[in-house]
Design a protein around this motif. Structure first.
Motif, short mmCIF file in Angstrom:
data_model
loop_
_atom_site.label_atom_id
_atom_site.label_comp_id
_atom_site.label_asym_id
_atom_site.label_seq_id
_atom_site.Cartn_x
_atom_site.Cartn_y
_atom_site.Cartn_z
N ILE A 194 37.50 50.78 27.20
CA ILE A 194 36.87 51.30 28.36
C ILE A 194 36.03 50.42 29.22
CG2 ILE A 194 34.91 53.02 28.75
CD1 ILE A 194 35.60 54.56 26.14
N GLY A 195 35.61 49.50 28.73
CA GLY A 195 35.04 48.28 29.54
C GLY A 195 35.83 47.50 30.42
N ILE A 196 37.05 47.32 30.10
CA ILE A 196 37.94 46.44 30.88
C ILE A 196 38.08 46.68 32.43
CG2 ILE A 196 40.59 45.66 31.02
CD1 ILE A 196 40.71 45.92 28.15
N PRO A 197 38.00 47.86 32.83
CA PRO A 197 38.01 47.93 34.36
C PRO A 197 36.53 47.22 34.86
CG PRO A 197 38.65 50.08 33.62
CD PRO A 197 38.43 49.32 32.18
N PHE A 198 35.59 47.45 34.02
CA PHE A 198 34.39 47.03 34.48
C PHE A 198 34.28 45.34 34.23
CE2 PHE A 198 33.52 51.46 33.10
CZ PHE A 198 32.88 51.96 34.21
N ALA A 199 35.00 44.98 33.39
CA ALA A 199 35.10 43.47 33.27
C ALA A 199 35.77 42.79 34.54
CB ALA A 199 35.78 43.13 32.20
N VAL A 200 36.93 43.61 34.76
CA VAL A 200 37.62 43.11 35.95
C VAL A 200 36.64 42.92 37.42
CG1 VAL A 200 39.47 43.81 37.52
CG2 VAL A 200 39.91 43.85 35.22
N GLN A 201 35.88 44.13 37.55
CA GLN A 201 34.94 43.82 38.59
C GLN A 201 33.95 42.74 38.38
OE1 GLN A 201 34.99 45.68 41.56
NE2 GLN A 201 36.76 46.76 40.93
N ILE A 231 27.79 32.49 36.16
CA ILE A 231 27.66 32.51 34.45
C ILE A 231 27.11 33.79 34.24
CG2 ILE A 231 26.67 31.40 32.52
CD1 ILE A 231 26.52 28.73 34.07
N SER A 232 26.34 34.18 34.73
CA SER A 232 25.70 35.68 34.52
C SER A 232 26.97 36.94 34.69
CB SER A 232 24.55 36.07 35.14
OG SER A 232 24.86 36.39 36.54
N ASN A 233 27.79 36.76 35.60
CA ASN A 233 28.72 37.58 35.61
C ASN A 233 29.88 37.45 34.72
OD1 ASN A 233 28.32 39.57 37.92
ND2 ASN A 233 28.17 37.58 39.29
N LEU A 234 30.35 36.12 34.20
CA LEU A 234 31.15 35.73 33.44
C LEU A 234 30.77 36.22 32.10
CD1 LEU A 234 32.34 32.22 34.30
CD2 LEU A 234 33.71 34.26 34.70
N LEU A 235 29.53 36.29 31.61
CA LEU A 235 28.98 36.60 30.35
C LEU A 235 29.10 38.15 30.40
CD1 LEU A 235 27.43 36.12 27.71
CD2 LEU A 235 25.34 36.23 29.00
N LEU A 271 34.65 40.10 37.07
CA LEU A 271 35.26 38.68 37.31
C LEU A 271 35.50 38.34 38.72
CD1 LEU A 271 37.76 38.97 34.25
CD2 LEU A 271 35.92 37.16 34.60
N LYS A 272 35.82 39.56 39.43
CA LYS A 272 35.84 39.75 40.93
C LYS A 272 34.33 39.04 41.49
CE LYS A 272 35.43 43.35 43.62
NZ LYS A 272 35.73 44.40 44.27
N LEU A 273 33.46 39.70 40.82
CA LEU A 273 32.04 39.08 41.39
C LEU A 273 31.56 37.80 41.03
CD1 LEU A 273 30.41 42.62 40.97
CD2 LEU A 273 30.88 41.47 43.15
N ALA A 274 32.20 37.41 39.97
CA ALA A 274 31.95 35.92 39.49
C ALA A 274 32.64 35.01 40.29
CB ALA A 274 32.40 35.92 37.92
N LYS A 275 33.75 35.15 40.76
CA LYS A 275 34.26 34.40 41.80
C LYS A 275 33.77 34.38 43.02
CE LYS A 275 38.77 34.80 44.32
NZ LYS A 275 40.08 35.40 44.39
N PHE A 283 25.60 49.85 32.64
CA PHE A 283 26.09 48.99 31.68
C PHE A 283 25.93 47.36 32.27
CE2 PHE A 283 27.96 52.57 29.83
CZ PHE A 283 27.64 52.64 28.47
N GLY A 284 24.98 47.34 33.00
CA GLY A 284 24.62 45.73 33.44
C GLY A 284 24.69 45.44 35.00
N GLY A 285 25.36 46.25 35.77
CA GLY A 285 25.38 45.78 37.17
C GLY A 285 24.00 45.78 37.91
N PHE A 286 23.18 46.60 37.24
CA PHE A 286 21.48 46.60 37.87
C PHE A 286 21.13 45.26 37.57
CE2 PHE A 286 17.26 47.25 37.40
CZ PHE A 286 16.78 47.75 38.46
#
Length: 120
Positions: free
Chosen positions: A96-103, A82-86, A105-109, A12-15
């Protein structure tokens, strides 16, 4: 559990975000001066590819890392952030996507200030 999280993350987008880190790392590695920055990009691409089960800690905080982080924000970090925030915004649409969104956001920082950080 982290293995399953990493597999779903890749689907779902990490790649694609990891691919962005790899491209930026290759561009920085063209010159000898940019090689240390490119090596940091490759480390961050590994983290972007599989972030579950890994932790980021501040290793050393000195003026060289501050200077590199400022240069990084200007020449490459803002686009990756910006790509990580998007990605985080799109992942927050479902519960279901909220834990992935937290990761994400960590990577955006981390995309804004990657120097002086160590991945454990």
């Amino acid at each position: 559990m982290s293995c399953l999280g990493n597999i779903v993350w890749i689907i779902f987008g990490g790649f694609f975000n990891a691919l962005g880190w790899l491209i930026v790392g290759c561009l920085w590695s063209i010159t000898i001066i940019g090689l240390p920055i490119g090596m940091q990009c490759f480390k961050m691409a590994r983290l972007q590819f599989a972030p579950f089960g890994k932790e980021v800690v501040t290793k050393n905080d000195n003026s060289v890392n501050l200077l590199l982080n400022i240069l990084w924000i200007i020449f490459g970090g803002l686009g990756l952030c910006i790509s990580n925030l998007l990605s985080a915004f799109l992942l927050c649409i479902t519960i279901i996507g909220i834990p992935f969104a937290v990761q994400s956001l960590k990577l955006a920082k981390l995309s804004l200030m990657p120097f002086g950080k160590e991945i454990i």
